[in-house]
Design a protein around this motif. Structure first.
Motif, mmCIF file in Angstrom:
data_model
loop_
_atom_site.group_PDB
_atom_site.id
_atom_site.type_symbol
_atom_site.label_atom_id
_atom_site.label_comp_id
_atom_site.label_asym_id
_atom_site.label_seq_id
_atom_site.Cartn_x
_atom_site.Cartn_y
_atom_site.Cartn_z
ATOM 1 N N LEU A 1 0.835 -1.258 -0.098
ATOM 2 C CA LEU A 1 -0.036 0.216 -0.014
ATOM 3 C C LEU A 1 0.771 1.410 0.125
ATOM 4 N N LYS B 1 -2.944 3.193 -3.813
ATOM 5 C CA LYS B 1 -4.375 2.426 -3.381
ATOM 6 C C LYS B 1 -4.407 0.991 -4.302
ATOM 7 N N LYS B 2 -4.768 -0.049 -3.558
ATOM 8 C CA LYS B 2 -4.959 -1.260 -4.145
ATOM 9 C C LYS B 2 -6.528 -1.902 -3.938
ATOM 10 N N ARG B 3 -6.930 -2.711 -5.012
ATOM 11 C CA ARG B 3 -8.177 -3.184 -4.660
ATOM 12 C C ARG B 3 -7.895 -4.478 -4.003
ATOM 13 N N THR B 4 -8.578 -5.274 -3.449
ATOM 14 C CA THR B 4 -8.420 -6.583 -2.879
ATOM 15 C C THR B 4 -7.807 -7.449 -3.893
ATOM 16 N N GLU C 1 -6.107 -6.856 -6.420
ATOM 17 C CA GLU C 1 -4.510 -6.529 -6.771
ATOM 18 C C GLU C 1 -3.681 -7.068 -5.513
ATOM 19 N N ARG D 1 -10.492 2.041 4.241
ATOM 20 C CA ARG D 1 -11.245 1.214 3.043
ATOM 21 C C ARG D 1 -12.213 2.060 2.545
ATOM 22 N N TYR E 1 -16.736 2.816 -3.381
ATOM 23 C CA TYR E 1 -17.079 3.529 -4.272
ATOM 24 C C TYR E 1 -18.481 3.087 -4.580
ATOM 25 N N LYS F 1 -16.986 -1.064 -5.952
ATOM 26 C CA LYS F 1 -15.639 -1.177 -6.049
ATOM 27 C C LYS F 1 -15.051 -0.719 -4.817
ATOM 28 N N GLU G 1 -11.503 -0.126 -2.572
ATOM 29 C CA GLU G 1 -9.861 -0.019 -2.662
ATOM 30 C C GLU G 1 -9.361 0.216 -1.097
ATOM 31 N N TYR G 2 -8.028 -0.014 -0.832
ATOM 32 C CA TYR G 2 -7.439 0.074 0.456
ATOM 33 C C TYR G 2 -6.394 1.176 0.104
ATOM 34 N N GLU G 3 -6.198 1.906 0.946
ATOM 35 C CA GLU G 3 -5.025 2.787 1.162
ATOM 36 C C GLU G 3 -4.476 3.032 2.544
#
Length: 120
Positions: A29, A33-36, A38, A66, A69, A75, A77-79
């Protein structure tokens, strides 16, 4: 609820980032940002259940955000949160030490590290 007592500060640190996967997630991270999905691709040996559990625990500790969107399909994403970014120097040090350790033990780290990690 009674406050937990620690014998040394590192106990509190390890409570938040300890275990096999949390530092790995946090390091990924730091690149954005990454999706699960990814994160799962970057960490092929983690199960989906474990990834979800680790992400929830990191979110509960306030070190990641978390982001949901409002769209179809949904959607997420995590950051790293602002608080999570305060771990960057620790994560950088762990990564650098690990790369040095790989070189010491295995010689050429490119033979041990996945290409996706080398190019991240």
């Amino acid at each position: 609820m009674e406050k937990k007592k620690y014998n040394i500060g590192v106990e509190a640190t390890l409570e938040v980032i300890g275990g096999k996967w949390k530092c790995v997630i946090l390091c990924h991270l730091t690149y954005g940002k990454k999706r699960t999905s990814e994160l799962k691709r970057l960490m092929p040996n983690i199960t989906q259940k474990m990834l979800t559990q680790q992400l929830r625990e990191l979110e509960d500790h306030g070190v990641i955000n978390r982001i949901i969107y409002n769209q179809v399909p949904p959607k997420v994403e995590y950051e790293l949160s602002d608080y999570g970014w305060s771990l960057q120097s620790i994560l950088d040090s762990l990564c650098a030490w690990g790369e040095g350790h790989i070189e010491k033990v295995h010689g050429d780290k490119s033979e041990v590290l996945e290409e996706s990690v080398l190019n991240e």
